[in-house]
Design a protein around this motif. Structure first.
Motif, PDB file in Angstrom:
ATOM      1  N   LEU A   1       2.404   3.228  -8.901  1.00  0.00           N
ATOM      2  CA  LEU A   1       3.667   3.694  -8.314  1.00  0.00           C
ATOM      3  C   LEU A   1       4.132   2.750  -7.212  1.00  0.00           C
ATOM      4  N   HIS A   2       3.175   2.268  -6.406  1.00  0.00           N
ATOM      5  CA  HIS A   2       3.518   1.347  -5.314  1.00  0.00           C
ATOM      6  C   HIS A   2       4.126   0.061  -5.850  1.00  0.00           C
ATOM      7  N   VAL A   3       3.520  -0.535  -6.868  1.00  0.00           N
ATOM      8  CA  VAL A   3       4.058  -1.798  -7.390  1.00  0.00           C
ATOM      9  C   VAL A   3       5.336  -1.572  -8.195  1.00  0.00           C
ATOM     10  N   GLN A   4       5.506  -0.375  -8.724  1.00  0.00           N
ATOM     11  CA  GLN A   4       6.748  -0.099  -9.441  1.00  0.00           C
ATOM     12  C   GLN A   4       7.934  -0.161  -8.489  1.00  0.00           C
TER      13      GLN A   4
ATOM     14  N   PHE B   1       3.821 -12.513   1.573  1.00  0.00           N
ATOM     15  CA  PHE B   1       4.568 -11.688   2.522  1.00  0.00           C
ATOM     16  C   PHE B   1       3.823 -10.366   2.595  1.00  0.00           C
ATOM     17  N   MET B   2       3.331  -9.995   3.768  1.00  0.00           N
ATOM     18  CA  MET B   2       2.621  -8.716   3.877  1.00  0.00           C
ATOM     19  C   MET B   2       2.844  -8.067   5.228  1.00  0.00           C
ATOM     20  N   ALA B   3       2.572  -6.790   5.274  1.00  0.00           N
ATOM     21  CA  ALA B   3       2.758  -6.009   6.490  1.00  0.00           C
ATOM     22  C   ALA B   3       1.472  -5.959   7.305  1.00  0.00           C
ATOM     23  N   SER B   4       1.674  -5.764   8.596  1.00  0.00           N
ATOM     24  CA  SER B   4       0.554  -5.504   9.497  1.00  0.00           C
ATOM     25  C   SER B   4       0.786  -4.122  10.077  1.00  0.00           C
ATOM     26  N   HIS B   5      -0.260  -3.336  10.119  1.00  0.00           N
ATOM     27  CA  HIS B   5      -0.102  -1.988  10.665  1.00  0.00           C
ATOM     28  C   HIS B   5      -0.228  -1.950  12.174  1.00  0.00           C
ATOM     29  N   GLY B   6      -0.445  -3.101  12.794  1.00  0.00           N
ATOM     30  CA  GLY B   6      -0.403  -3.194  14.249  1.00  0.00           C
ATOM     31  C   GLY B   6      -1.522  -2.488  14.981  1.00  0.00           C
TER      32      GLY B   6
ATOM     33  N   THR C   1      -5.426 -19.949   1.804  1.00  0.00           N
ATOM     34  CA  THR C   1      -5.148 -21.389   1.864  1.00  0.00           C
ATOM     35  C   THR C   1      -3.643 -21.652   1.781  1.00  0.00           C
ATOM     36  N   ILE C   2      -2.851 -20.589   1.640  1.00  0.00           N
ATOM     37  CA  ILE C   2      -1.397 -20.730   1.605  1.00  0.00           C
ATOM     38  C   ILE C   2      -0.813 -19.964   2.794  1.00  0.00           C
ATOM     39  N   PRO C   3       0.432 -20.242   3.157  1.00  0.00           N
ATOM     40  CA  PRO C   3       1.050 -19.539   4.286  1.00  0.00           C
ATOM     41  C   PRO C   3       1.130 -18.027   4.044  1.00  0.00           C
ATOM     42  N   VAL C   4       1.010 -17.281   5.147  1.00  0.00           N
ATOM     43  CA  VAL C   4       1.111 -15.833   5.112  1.00  0.00           C
ATOM     44  C   VAL C   4       2.162 -15.422   6.144  1.00  0.00           C
ATOM     45  N   LEU C   5       3.183 -14.726   5.699  1.00  0.00           N
ATOM     46  CA  LEU C   5       4.200 -14.210   6.596  1.00  0.00           C
ATOM     47  C   LEU C   5       3.877 -12.753   6.851  1.00  0.00           C
ATOM     48  N   VAL C   6       3.620 -12.412   8.106  1.00  0.00           N
ATOM     49  CA  VAL C   6       3.240 -11.040   8.467  1.00  0.00           C
ATOM     50  C   VAL C   6       4.444 -10.342   9.088  1.00  0.00           C
ATOM     51  N   LEU C   7       4.772  -9.199   8.520  1.00  0.00           N
ATOM     52  CA  LEU C   7       5.899  -8.409   9.028  1.00  0.00           C
ATOM     53  C   LEU C   7       5.389  -7.166   9.736  1.00  0.00           C
ATOM     54  N   ARG C   8       6.070  -6.792  10.810  1.00  0.00           N
ATOM     55  CA  ARG C   8       5.700  -5.600  11.571  1.00  0.00           C
ATOM     56  C   ARG C   8       6.877  -4.687  11.691  1.00  0.00           C
TER      57      ARG C   8
ATOM     58  N   ASP D   1       0.834  -1.206   0.000  1.00  0.00           N
ATOM     59  CA  ASP D   1       0.000   0.000   0.000  1.00  0.00           C
ATOM     60  C   ASP D   1       0.868   1.254   0.000  1.00  0.00           C
ATOM     61  N   GLY D   2       2.165   1.053  -0.206  1.00  0.00           N
ATOM     62  CA  GLY D   2       3.079   2.183  -0.267  1.00  0.00           C
ATOM     63  C   GLY D   2       3.608   2.638   1.081  1.00  0.00           C
ATOM     64  N   SER D   3       3.199   1.981   2.163  1.00  0.00           N
ATOM     65  CA  SER D   3       3.633   2.390   3.497  1.00  0.00           C
ATOM     66  C   SER D   3       5.044   1.893   3.794  1.00  0.00           C
ATOM     67  N   ILE D   4       5.645   2.448   4.831  1.00  0.00           N
ATOM     68  CA  ILE D   4       6.978   2.033   5.258  1.00  0.00           C
ATOM     69  C   ILE D   4       6.959   0.558   5.661  1.00  0.00           C
ATOM     70  N   LEU D   5       5.893   0.120   6.326  1.00  0.00           N
ATOM     71  CA  LEU D   5       5.796  -1.291   6.703  1.00  0.00           C
ATOM     72  C   LEU D   5       5.698  -2.190   5.480  1.00  0.00           C
ATOM     73  N   SER D   6       4.976  -1.755   4.469  1.00  0.00           N
ATOM     74  CA  SER D   6       4.906  -2.532   3.226  1.00  0.00           C
ATOM     75  C   SER D   6       6.277  -2.623   2.568  1.00  0.00           C
ATOM     76  N   ASP D   7       7.055  -1.549   2.683  1.00  0.00           N
ATOM     77  CA  ASP D   7       8.407  -1.565   2.131  1.00  0.00           C
ATOM     78  C   ASP D   7       9.251  -2.648   2.793  1.00  0.00           C
ATOM     79  N   LYS D   8       9.055  -2.865   4.096  1.00  0.00           N
ATOM     80  CA  LYS D   8       9.774  -3.939   4.794  1.00  0.00           C
ATOM     81  C   LYS D   8       9.388  -5.302   4.226  1.00  0.00           C
ATOM     82  N   ALA D   9       8.117  -5.480   3.928  1.00  0.00           N
ATOM     83  CA  ALA D   9       7.653  -6.748   3.356  1.00  0.00           C
ATOM     84  C   ALA D   9       8.247  -6.945   1.964  1.00  0.00           C
TER      85      ALA D   9
END
Length: 145
Positions: free
Chosen positions: A69-72, A112-117, A138-145, A10-18
């Motif tokens: 822009l986010h996906v770029q 791989f996705m971010a959580s905004h906590g 139905t597949i694994p999800v890795l959540v980054l914070r 979503d363009g956030s700093i947390l998404s950048d970590k993911a």
């Protein structure tokens, strides 16, 4: 092993970590990354028609351009790391459903996705897109914070 990694942003700093984590993992696993950004459509309400401030068409075009822009960022980071990458944008009121649909369509092994906590009342009222992906994937999800 995970070879096809979906990374919604979503363009956030947390998404950048993911994004960074997904690309590093894909490079290690000789995999590829699928970057996704979901633009939410114009929040039209018939009750507020007389107070509309923006043209819905222009709003949606701008949101899709922002999603692009986010996906770029994903594509640029993957290219710099030498990791194969595909990017896509979508438009939906429920980004979590689009994330799950994209994972299925592109044969992803993991998300791989971010959580905004958010917690407490804000989580209850705003909901958690990450939580809904976790609940319905139905597949694994890795959540980054």
């Amino acid at each position: 092993m995970f070879k096809t990694i979906l990374v919604p942003t979503d363009g956030s700093i947390l998404s950048d970590k993911a994004i960074v984590a997904a690309i590093e993992f894909a490079k290690f696993a000789n995999g590829k990354v699928i970057g996704l950004s979901v633009a939410e459509p114009y929040p039209f309400s018939p009750m507020a028609e007389s107070t509309m401030a923006a043209d819905p068409g222009t709003y949606e075009e701008n949101m899709l351009a922002l999603a692009q822009l986010h996906v770029q960022k994903v594509a640029d980071a993957a290219k710099a790391a030498g990791v194969p990458c595909e990017i896509l944008t979508a438009q939906a009121f429920n980004p979590d459903e689009e994330i799950i649909t994209a994972a299925e369509k592109y044969g992803c092994d993991v998300i791989f996705m971010a959580s905004h906590g958010r917690s407490g009342l804000s989580r209850l009222f705003l909901g958690s897109k990450t939580q809904r992906v976790l609940a319905h994937s139905t597949i694994p999800v890795l959540v980054l914070r």
